[in-house]
Design a protein around this motif. Structure first.
Motif, PDB file in Angstrom:
ATOM      1  N   GLU A   1     -25.447  -0.012  -0.148  1.00  0.00           N
ATOM      2  CA  GLU A   1     -26.608  -0.050   0.256  1.00  0.00           C
ATOM      3  C   GLU A   1     -27.485  -0.475  -1.120  1.00  0.00           C
ATOM      4  O   GLU A   1     -28.349  -1.200  -1.048  1.00  0.00           O
ATOM      5  N   HIS A   2     -27.179   0.192  -2.309  1.00  0.00           N
ATOM      6  CA  HIS A   2     -28.037  -0.133  -3.426  1.00  0.00           C
ATOM      7  C   HIS A   2     -27.222  -0.842  -4.407  1.00  0.00           C
ATOM      8  O   HIS A   2     -28.042  -1.391  -5.406  1.00  0.00           O
TER       9      HIS A   2
ATOM     10  N   ARG B   1     -29.422   6.982  -7.478  1.00  0.00           N
ATOM     11  CA  ARG B   1     -28.598   6.480  -6.639  1.00  0.00           C
ATOM     12  C   ARG B   1     -29.262   5.011  -6.270  1.00  0.00           C
ATOM     13  O   ARG B   1     -28.873   3.945  -6.206  1.00  0.00           O
ATOM     14  N   ASP B   2     -30.698   5.074  -6.182  1.00  0.00           N
ATOM     15  CA  ASP B   2     -31.433   3.891  -5.800  1.00  0.00           C
ATOM     16  C   ASP B   2     -32.204   3.059  -7.175  1.00  0.00           C
ATOM     17  O   ASP B   2     -32.942   2.187  -6.974  1.00  0.00           O
TER      18      ASP B   2
END
Length: 377
Positions: free
Chosen positions: A101-102, A172-173
């Motif tokens: 996702e990131h 995480r992002d």
């Protein structure tokens, strides 16, 4: 290349090194081919006990996977099934830790394989880059180089602070955690850049490495003594570690790109000071942590196998270190290696204080032995 100006190395050193390297191949490597391997997750257990039984897993780290990838990639052509194990580790790195996702890679997963600590840290990414460079050099598979390139891209785009240095950790992002730069991940990033440049020409990486060394000199080198601090200068509660002085010394002195630079000259200047305060002249023990106060007791007198290995490796590149190689290799063998593996830590009195054997330690022994092999060639 051996230095013709140096005295001949004693035959006893060559014999002892052959014994120690055989111990690595016959005792340590099989630990991670057999009992240390979780075949269900295709990952190394984090640590084995003194009887080679895996400690109950609490987590699996991407960094540990990457370090084992480096070891088995380095053993391709020397150890049976090394290439198969390296391939499995590379696939597991992507399967378990890559953040689809990131981008980038998670720090750890839980014992069932689900993401655990989903933060992004530079230390992990540096080891992924380091391992992929070595693995790609052996197999030249396009997928491996693509992961290498992805690691370079995410390090430059996400971690870089604009002054040649890099954030130690992010969310995480990629949100900021205000960690700032820290010495140890930056050292391993320099190591990873050097590994990349050893397998291909890359002007961007070369420039990044040069800027990183400039930043370290400006923000981490204590100007009076020349020692490398663990946190940026003027940070509260700062210290330095002899093992890291020696590790940096080897990286800089072994590189044609870095050996004549200002950072190498600083570490050259501080080498004897690090020895004087950090190495016990009688036992050869390297202590863990020191403060800048010249007469203060060690902040941590623990003796760790990785620091012993780094001191030994650094000595291979010093003209005045040749006579110390044999006693230091003896110290490593006598105090840290044993018939079933190694002692991870000794206390200030030389008593074993940690009996488990982490999956990350063979990386340090491998780099040390490769440095010794170059010296003895």
């Amino acid at each position: 290349m051996p230095d013709a100006s140096r005295p001949a190395l004693p035959p006893e050193l060559i014999t002892l090194f052959a014994t120690v390297r055989r111990h690595f191949h016959e005792v340590i490597v099989p630990m991670w081919q057999g009992p240390g391997w979780n075949s269900e997750l295709a990952l190394p257990y984090e640590s084995l006990d003194a009887h080679h039984v895996p400690l109950p897993p609490q987590r699996y780290r991407a960094m540990a996977c990457a370090r084992q990838l480096y070891v088995f990639a380095s053993l391709i052509g020397e150890v049976p099934q090394a290439e198969e194990r390296a391939s499995a580790l590379f696939r597991s790195l992507q399967r378990h830790f890559h953040d689809a996702e990131h981008g980038g890679w998670f720090y750890s997963i839980d014992p069932q394989g689900a993401p655990l600590d989903t933060g992004k840290d530079l230390y992990t990414h540096a080891f992924i880059l380091f391992a992929c460079a070595h693995y790609w050099d052996k197999v030249r598979e396009p997928l491996v180089e693509s992961v290498l390139n992805a690691a370079l891209e995410v390090i430059a785009r996400r971690f870089a602070t604009g002054d040649g240095l890099y954030e130690a950790s992010l969310g995480r992002d990629w949100s900021t955690l205000e960690s700032g730069p820290l010495q140890n991940p930056l050292m391993h990033l320099a190591e990873a850049f050097l590994a990349t440049l050893s397998v291909r020409e890359d002007a961007h990486v070369q420039q990044a490495l040069s800027s990183l060394c400039d930043g370290m000199l400006k923000r981490f080198i204590e100007p009076t003594l020349g020692v490398m601090m663990e946190k940026p200068l003027k940070s509260v509660d700062n210290w330095f570690e002899p093992g890291h002085q020696f590790e940096w010394y080897y990286l800089l002195a072994s590189s044609p790109l870095l050996r004549d630079g200002k950072l190498r000259k600083a570490l050259e200047r501080s080498f004897e000071y690090s020895e004087q305060r950090g190495v016990d002249r009688k036992s050869g023990a390297v202590c863990a942590m020191l403060s800048l106060e010249p007469h203060a007791a060690p902040r941590d007198a623990t003796q760790r196998i990785w620091a012993q290995a780094e001191y030994l490796r650094a000595l291979t590149l010093r003209a005045d270190g040749q006579q110390a190689l044999l006693p230091q290799l003896k110290a490593l063998q006598q105090h840290f290696l044993h018939a079933k593996g190694w002692n991870e830590c000794l206390d200030a009195d030389g008593i074993v204080s940690r009996r488990d054997m982490p999956s990350t330690t063979p990386y340090h022994l491998m780099t040390c032995y490769l440095g010794l092999a170059d010296c003895l060639a």
